[in-house]
Structure formats: structure tokens, C-alpha cells
Design an enzyme around this catalytic site. Structure first.
Site, PDB file in Angstrom:
ATOM      1  N   HIS A   1      -3.877  -1.987 -14.099  1.00  0.00           N
ATOM      2  CA  HIS A   1      -4.280  -3.521 -13.482  1.00  0.00           C
ATOM      3  C   HIS A   1      -3.640  -3.592 -12.093  1.00  0.00           C
ATOM      4  O   HIS A   1      -2.710  -3.383 -12.088  1.00  0.00           O
ATOM      5  CB  HIS A   1      -3.680  -4.730 -14.551  1.00  0.00           C
ATOM      6  CG  HIS A   1      -3.910  -5.967 -14.155  1.00  0.00           C
ATOM      7  ND1 HIS A   1      -3.712  -6.709 -12.981  1.00  0.00           N
ATOM      8  CD2 HIS A   1      -5.142  -6.695 -14.714  1.00  0.00           C
ATOM      9  CE1 HIS A   1      -4.209  -7.821 -13.017  1.00  0.00           C
ATOM     10  NE2 HIS A   1      -5.275  -7.805 -13.884  1.00  0.00           N
TER      11      HIS A   1
ATOM     12  N   GLY B   1      -4.459  -5.300  -8.078  1.00  0.00           N
ATOM     13  CA  GLY B   1      -4.696  -6.541  -7.324  1.00  0.00           C
ATOM     14  C   GLY B   1      -5.912  -7.344  -7.384  1.00  0.00           C
ATOM     15  O   GLY B   1      -5.834  -8.627  -7.528  1.00  0.00           O
ATOM     16  N   LEU B   2      -7.295  -6.774  -7.778  1.00  0.00           N
ATOM     17  CA  LEU B   2      -8.425  -7.353  -8.055  1.00  0.00           C
ATOM     18  C   LEU B   2      -8.832  -7.200  -9.336  1.00  0.00           C
ATOM     19  O   LEU B   2      -9.950  -7.395  -9.729  1.00  0.00           O
ATOM     20  CB  LEU B   2      -9.385  -6.748  -6.929  1.00  0.00           C
ATOM     21  CG  LEU B   2      -9.458  -7.138  -5.611  1.00  0.00           C
ATOM     22  CD1 LEU B   2     -10.550  -6.618  -4.872  1.00  0.00           C
ATOM     23  CD2 LEU B   2      -9.393  -8.513  -5.297  1.00  0.00           C
TER      24      LEU B   2
ATOM     25  N   LYS C   1     -13.594  -0.126 -10.505  1.00  0.00           N
ATOM     26  CA  LYS C   1     -12.474  -1.228 -10.136  1.00  0.00           C
ATOM     27  C   LYS C   1     -13.132  -2.528 -10.313  1.00  0.00           C
ATOM     28  O   LYS C   1     -14.228  -2.807  -9.716  1.00  0.00           O
ATOM     29  CB  LYS C   1     -12.124  -0.861  -8.574  1.00  0.00           C
ATOM     30  CG  LYS C   1     -11.025  -1.793  -8.287  1.00  0.00           C
ATOM     31  CD  LYS C   1     -10.521  -1.447  -6.829  1.00  0.00           C
ATOM     32  CE  LYS C   1      -9.183  -2.533  -6.343  1.00  0.00           C
ATOM     33  NZ  LYS C   1      -9.937  -3.697  -6.155  1.00  0.00           N
TER      34      LYS C   1
ATOM     35  N   ASP D   1      -3.268  -3.871   2.600  1.00  0.00           N
ATOM     36  CA  ASP D   1      -2.543  -3.848   1.435  1.00  0.00           C
ATOM     37  C   ASP D   1      -1.830  -2.492   1.158  1.00  0.00           C
ATOM     38  O   ASP D   1      -1.936  -2.089   0.150  1.00  0.00           O
ATOM     39  CB  ASP D   1      -3.219  -4.354   0.282  1.00  0.00           C
ATOM     40  CG  ASP D   1      -2.301  -4.719  -0.975  1.00  0.00           C
ATOM     41  OD1 ASP D   1      -1.128  -5.213  -0.427  1.00  0.00           O
ATOM     42  OD2 ASP D   1      -2.595  -4.888  -2.041  1.00  0.00           O
TER      43      ASP D   1
END
Length: 769
Positions: A202, A204-205, A224, A323
Site C-alpha cells: 500500500h 502513498g496513492l 499502481k 517524494d
């Protein structure tokens, strides 16, 4: 031909790399095989040579984003921010972690993998490529502590009153829906092409799935997905990704194959990279050791050095990664790859949400938006997390570093601390101005970390600096005038003009410089150098203050301030200046050498020896000057054997080798407990020494005299010879007599000449019967 410099991916053009500026080496002759540079010409008189300075560049790094302010930073681990960048900054003359315009202009149009992991300096354990089928999550769950609203970042789905947290629902703060359940299951066919095997992780998006591409030989791919199919911002971000990420093609970055929709949700289809993220490698190290076990500094630096060309590639294409963290750097075999492009955005994008992670995200993001400087910040923070038990990096120290003295690795490697302190400077203008500048300094720090170890031998390779010429010691007393000179900035408009300025006495030269057509940075630097040579501190102050007023980050001015202070024996001011330069270019050895010399003059022998040893071990171009420095320090404390060991490091190919041999011979002759064998060695050494005939003859007489005393006291040693003379009394008497007569012949003073002849007559064997 591709550049052979470790960590550089440029190409040789006209004999020099178009990225790092290093000279081309013959085929197969890599930088690790370079020998000591050749003679650098005669030593200058006690005045500073006229080395040109370094270049300047815009602090904006070419980044300018205009537009309305977007969302604010949220406190959640995965936050989204946006806004306007501004040009900010402030600098003091002797700051501790300041940025600089004074950097080389790097060509960055091409970036490819050039070296193996470790840059030829250190080794990094390989990580086997994982079998895709073994990495699928059996029971995919998002830990409650990582459940945050995708819109406002508030904690959601958490346990309370003894009840477990909900995986789906609505945020009580902003009423935005959330869901942490995988939307795809095994066997689902996405877009009629990708057959899902199961969730991998899992991110960030949202959830990331493993699938097979049924249209391309069942190759493994990664899907993704979005954090929440109903999140319009997340959907817009995914669509925006598809528009430009398909153009990203770099072997260090995961490849984006496609973008598809399924049941109203969007999915990015990307290359499957078998391997292990650095975050998981950290967890494995901790589980194996039973306590927190960060990566060794050299290994962490090797990881980041290898991936920096990927960042440069993105920046060259007008993209920001945004990120970076250990989760997003994966090692497979002896390679690393940058994964998870979910936060990538265009530099000039002022509309899209900004994705980042608390603890890694730059503090100015909410006000100025992402920039190259904020990407550099995330890299610096990642280095700290990889190498320390960085407690509170998402809370107490979310936008700062802990004090240096509280972190053992910072104390052990101050150059590493200087590197990350600059990369993570609170003000973006105080950070490295580009990935390439960061890469050059990081590589220098890696060399020091690897080579500057107790017991390490002297360096046998050199790596030309982009900022300084190598030192050119004469072997005589070492002073400020023999410190490395700043290299010229070919982009400065007055560099060519300065080459036409003929050597003049300092006053006339300064007047000529004052009437230069353009008072550029190079002219100001030359004015300061002229002031140093002429003993005019007022001229140095005027030139350096003018340069710093134009560019507060130009550390070259601070370097000259240090030289001027050292020329006046103001060791405190010199140390402060050189320390500031070392903080701004932590991968360079020139400020290390300067601080060592300053410490030696200040009789801080431990600090001086440490600095000289660093130079001795890290770069063969610095070996001679460091060897002479160590010899001076050790001889001053009576450690003659240690001084001789230091001098033995001066290579025979170096122009100072004869001088080193002369000093070595003198120190051998001063060892009182060495006997005839040491005296014999001293005479052998002096054969290749740098001394005139009078010095040689006087030295020979002193050695024969000491040898005669030893034989007279302890008896003959016929198996030992001193300069070819058997260690017998009569033979040594005749040799001493002959040498004294030779010395008398070379002596112009009649009284001294008579005394030498009388001494020669007295030592004759037949006069002693």
C-alpha cells in the site's frame, strides 16, 4: 566514450567529460589507476600564486513557478501540498551550512549508468532478485497508524473504545470518503490485458498490485491504483502522470508502460522490479542484529550516489520527484532503481496536488511549492534515516537535524554531517544548487569516508577537483602560499581579460584591476589575491565584501579571507573561514588541508595530524604536502622514526622527492640509538637528496664523525660500511679527514676554513698514535 569517473555518466568531448570536466583516460585506464600528477613547476616565492576562482550561478536553479497557492501541508505521513516558490535566502560570511553560486556549470543532457554500485570505492552486498509470486501479500491490510484521510491528512480508520478501526468510511474532519481495502483480486482482468495476481503493498496513492501482461508474453507488471476511487484529486493526479511519465526513459527509473481505467478507477501500469526497498533492508538489518542497525555511511552514500543521475535526468526533463525516501529506492542484485513515480510533477506545474512524506518533505513546500532544492532536501533526509537511528524525524526533528554531538555517525564523520546539513538546510537557497553539485561533493565525501580510516595506506589514486588546483609543495617550510589555488571560471566574462594582465608589483597590479572593463567575480577574486600578496588586508576586505554583497553564497571569497588571515598569522580567523568553506564543499580536500596547516601553526598537533592523514589517504595529489606536514609535526615532538615514515610516502615521481630524501637523511642521522646501520642508511638516502654540495659535504662529515665515535666507543664492525667506508677506526679517520678538507675548500670564510683544516690534521690516523 562514456566518462569513467565514479558516479558520473557524461561523455568525453574534445578530451574532457561534458558533465564532470574530468580529462579522458586511455581505454581501460580507469580513475582508480591514475598515478600521481606530474611536476607542477617550481615553488612560488612567499606570495600567493594567481589562481583564478570558481564560477557563479543563479540561486534559483532555473526554477520559477507562478500560480495560485494550492493545498497546505498536512501532518499525515503522506501529505499533499502546493503553492508558490519564492526566492529566499540569507547568508553570513562564516556560516555553517550555506549554499553557493560558486559551482561549476555542468552539462547534464545525458545520464546513463556508468559504474557498479559502490563507485569503485566501497562494496555493497548484493540483493537477490525476488520471485514475483513470493512477494504477494496473503492478508493485505493497511496498519491503522498509516490510515489517513487522502484529502486532509487527518487520522481515520483508527480503533477507539475497544472497537477496531474501519477500513472504509468518511473522514470526520472533511467528510471525504476513504477506503483501505484492495479493489482488485486475483484473476481480475484489468483493461482486458492485465491479469491481477494480488496486492504487493500500500503506497502513498493506494494499493499496488502484481499482474501479468497477457498481451506481452505474460510479463510481470505492477498496477499502481488510487488511494480512493472517489478522490477527484487523486484521479486527476493519475491522469496527469500518464501524460508525461510515459516519456520518462532511464535505466535507473522504473519504466511506465501504460495507463488504464477499470471500474471507474485509474491504474498506472509499470515495470516490475524484483528486489528489496531500502526500507525493508533496514528492517532486516534490525531484525538480524536485535537492535537498530543502520547502514554504514559508505554504503548509504553508495546507494544515493548511484541514484543521483536519475534525479538529474528528471530535472533535465523539467520534472521533480518530490517524494524520495528509503521506501522508493529498491536494490536488485548490485543495482538500484527509483520506483513509485506517484509524486512526480512538472517544475512549472502549479495546479496538481503535491505529494510528499512528513519527515522527508522540505519545510518551504507549503509556501513555495516543490523545486530542485526541495528534491535535494529529501535526498539529504533519506541519507540521515539510512545511517542513524533518527528518532523524531517525523515529529521533533521533522524539519531539522538533531545536534551534531548527539549523533555518533556525525561525530565520526564530520564531512558527512556537513554534506547532509547543507542538503537539509532550512532555507532552500542554502542547499546545493543542483544534483550535479551534490553528486560531486557526495562522491568526495564517500572517498573520505572510505579512505580516511585508521591504518589506511597513503592514496595511490587522484581525482581532479572541479574547484581547486592540486597543492604544489616545495618541500620547504609549508605556508599559506602553497595551499591549493582556486580554479578559474571559464564562464566569467573577464577570465580571458585577466590572462592578459601581465605580472606586476601588487600596487600597480591592483590599480590595473580596478580599471577592468567589468568588475566581475573573477576580477574581485584577483583583487583579493593581489591584496594578500602585497600585504594589504584593506584591499582584501574591500574585494571580498563586494563579492559577498553580490552573492552571499560565494564561498570563494571566504576562502581568500582565510588565506589573508593566515598570512597575518590570525589563526583564529583563518580557522573560522576554512571551516565555513569545508561546510560548503564537504567533499573537497583543500579546506581540510588549510585547517590542518592552521592547526599546526596553532600547535594543535592532534587536529593537524588528523587533517594531514585525511589528505594523505584520500588523494595522491595531496600525498606530498600531507607527508611533509606529518613529518614536521612528528619531528617537532622527537618522533624521528614517525617523521621518516611520513616522508617515505612521497613518491619517487614527485618533484619534491629529492627534498624528502634530504630531510629523511637528516632525521636518520639524528637518531641516537640507531648505531652504524642507521648512519649507513642516512648516507644511502642522501645520494638522491636535494642539497647543494656544501650541505652534502657538511652532512657527510657529520656522519663520519658520529660513526667514528661509535667505533671508538664500541669497537669496529667490519661487516658494516658507511658510504662505502668500512666501519673501522682508521678507515673512518681517513674518510673524515678527506671530507673535512673538501669542506674547507668549499668554505669562503678564512677562519672557518683554517679550523676545518686543523680538525682534519688532528683526525689523521698517524697523528693519533
Amino acid at each position: 566514450m562514456r566518462c569513467h569517473e565514479p558516479g558520473c555518466a557524461g561523455t568525453y568531448m574534445d578530451g574532457y567529460c561534458d558533465v564532470c570536466g574530468a580529462p579522458e583516460h586511455p581505454s581501460g585506464f580507469l580513475p582508480t589507476q591514475l598515478s600521481t600528477p606530474g611536476p607542477a613547476g617550481p615553488a612560488p616565492p612567499p606570495s600567493l600564486p594567481t589562481p583564478p576562482g570558481m564560477s557563479t550561478r543563479s540561486r534559483s536553479s532555473g526554477v520559477s513557478v507562478l500560480g495560485p497557492q494550492q493545498a497546505a501541508v498536512t501532518p499525515a505521513p503522506a501529505s499533499r501540498t502546493g503553492g508558490l516558490p519564492t526566492t529566499r535566502g540569507g547568508s553570513t560570511l562564516l556560516g555553517s551550512a550555506r549554499g553557493t553560486k560558486a559551482t561549476r556549470r555542468f552539462g547534464t543532457s545525458r545520464r546513463t549508468r556508468a559504474t557498479s554500485l559502490g563507485a569503485g570505492l566501497t562494496s555493497v552486498p548484493t540483493v537477490p532478485v525476488s520471485d514475483p509470486s513470493t512477494v504477494i501479500l496473503i492478508d493485505p491490510k493497511v496498519p491503522e497508524e498509516r490510515r489517513n484521510c487522502p484529502n486532509c491528512g487527518a487520522a481515520v480508520g483508527r480503533s477507539h473504545d475497544g472497537q477496531p478501526g474501519r477500513e472504509e468510511g468518511f473522514c470526520p474532519q472533511c467528510r471525504n470518503p476513504f477506503s483501505f481495502r484492495p479493489k482488485l483480486g486475483k484473476g481480475d482482468l484489468v483493461a482486458g490485458q492485465y491479469e491481477v495476481e494480488g496486492p504487493l503493498a500500500h503506497g502513498g496513492l493506494g494499493w499496488i498490485y502484481l499482474a501479468r501482461d497477457k498481451n506481452v508474453s505474460d510479463r510481470w507488471v505492477v498496477l499502481k491504483g488510487l488511494l480512493n476511487a472517489g478522490d477527484a484529486d487523486a484521479l486527476a493526479a493519475a491522469i496527469a502522470e500518464q501524460e508525461f511519465l510515459a516519456e520518462v526513459s532511464n535505466q535507473l527509473i522504473v519504466e511506465i508502460y501504460n495507463f488504464v481505467t477499470h471500474d471507474g478507477a485509474g491504474y498506472i501500469v509499470m515495470e516490475y522490479v524484483g528486489g528489496t526497498p531500502l526500507k525493508e533492508l533496514l528492517k532486516t538489518r534490525m531484525a538480524t542484529a536485535g537492535h537498530y542497525d543502520p547502514f554504514p555511511v559508505d554504503q548509504a552514500l553508495a546507494y544515493v550516489l548511484e541514484i543521483l543521475p536519475a534525479f538529474q535526468y528528471l530535472h533535465d526533463k523539467g520534472l521533480l520527484y518530490c517524494d524520495f525516501k528509503p521506501d522508493n529506492l529498491i536494490q536488485t542484485g548490485d543495482e538500484v532503481r527509483l520506483i513509485d513515480l506517484g509524486g512526480v510533477r512538472r517544475i512549472d506545474d502549479v495546479e496538481s496536488p503535491i505529494y510528499g512524506t512528513v519527515g522527508y518533505q522540505a519545510p518551504e513546500i507549503a509556501q513555495v511549492g516543490p523545486t530542485i532544492a526541495s528534491d535535494i532536501y529529501t535526498i539529504g533526509r533519506t541519507l540521515v534515516v539510512l545511517t542513524t537511528e533518527f528518532r523524531g524525524y517525523q515529529s521533533t526533528y521533522a524539519t531539522s537535524l538533531p545536534p551534531m554531538q548527539q549523533v555518533p555517525v556525525f561525530v565520526q564523520h564530520p564531512e558527512f554531517y556537513a554534506l547532509v546539513a547543507k542538503a537539509c538546510a532550512p532555507d532552500p537557497d542554502d542547499r546545493f544548487t543542483s544534483i550535479e553539485e551534490f553528486r560531486v561533493q557526495l562522491h568526495g565525501v564517500l572517498r573520505r569516508v572510505v579512505l580516511d580510516r585508521r591504518g589506511a595506506p597513503a592514496a595511490t589514486q587522484t581525482r581532479p577537483s572541479l574547484f581547486f588546483d592540486p597543492p604544489a609543495p616545495s618541500g620547504e617550510d609549508f605556508g599559506w602560499w602553497e595551499l591549493p589555488a582556486l580554479r578559474p571560471d571559464d564562464a566569467d566574462p573577464m577570465t580571458g581579460w585577466l590572462q592578459t594582465v601581465q605580472a606586476q608589483e601588487p600596487g600597480a597590479r591592483y590599480d590595473h584591476l580596478a580599471h577592468a572593463p567589468v568588475i566581475s567575480a573573477e576580477v574581485l577574486l584577483e583583487q583579493a589575491r593581489t591584496g594578500i600578496r602585497g600585504g594589504r588586508p584593506d584591499l582584501v576586505t574591500s574585494a571580498t565584501e563586494t563579492l559577498l554583497a553580490q552573492d552571499p553564497w560565494d564561498w570563494r571569497a571566504v576562502w581568500l579571507v582565510g588565506l589573508e588571515a593566515l598570512s597575518r598569522d590570525d589563526r583564529y580567523a583563518a580557522q573560522a573561514a576554512f571551516s565555513s568553506v569545508a561546510a560548503q564543499v564537504p567533499g573537497e580536500l583543500a579546506p581540510v588541508l588549510a585547517m590542518a596547516l592552521t592547526a599546526e601553526l596553532d600547535e594543535r598537533r592532534t587536529a593537524a595530524e588528523s587533517g594531514y592523514l585525511t589528505c594523505l589517504r584520500a588523494d595522491s595529489a595531496y600525498v606530498p604536502v600531507a607527508a611533509f606536514g606529518l613529518a614536521r609535526l612528528r619531528a617537532a615532538t622527537g618522533d624521528l622514526r614517525g617523521a621518516i615514515t611520513a616522508l617515505d610516502h612521497v613518491p619517487a615521481s614527485n618533484r619534491t622527492h629529492p627534498r624528502a630524501q634530504w630531510l629523511r637523511a637528516q632525521m636518520l642521522s639524528r637518531i641516537t640509538d640507531g648505531g652504524l646501520v642507521v648512519l649507513s642508511s642516512a648516507m644511502e638516502t642522501v645520494r638522491g637528496a636535494d642539497a647543494d654540495i656544501v650541505e652534502r659535504t657538511r652532512f657527510r662529515a657529520d656522519v663520519f664523525d658520529r660513526a667514528l665515535q661509535i667505533v671508538t666507543r664500541h669497537g669496529p664492525q667490519p661487516d658494516v660500511t658507511v658510504d662505502g667506508v668500512p666501519a673501522r677506526r682508521a678507515a673512518l679517520q681517513r674518510a673524515l679527514e678527506s671530507t673535512l678538507r673538501d669542506l674547507a675548500h668549499l668554505t669562503p670564510d678564512p677562519q672557518i676554513r683554517t679550523a676545518l683544516v686543523d680538525r682534519a690534521n688532528a683526525v689523521r690516523p698517524w697523528s693519533l698514535r
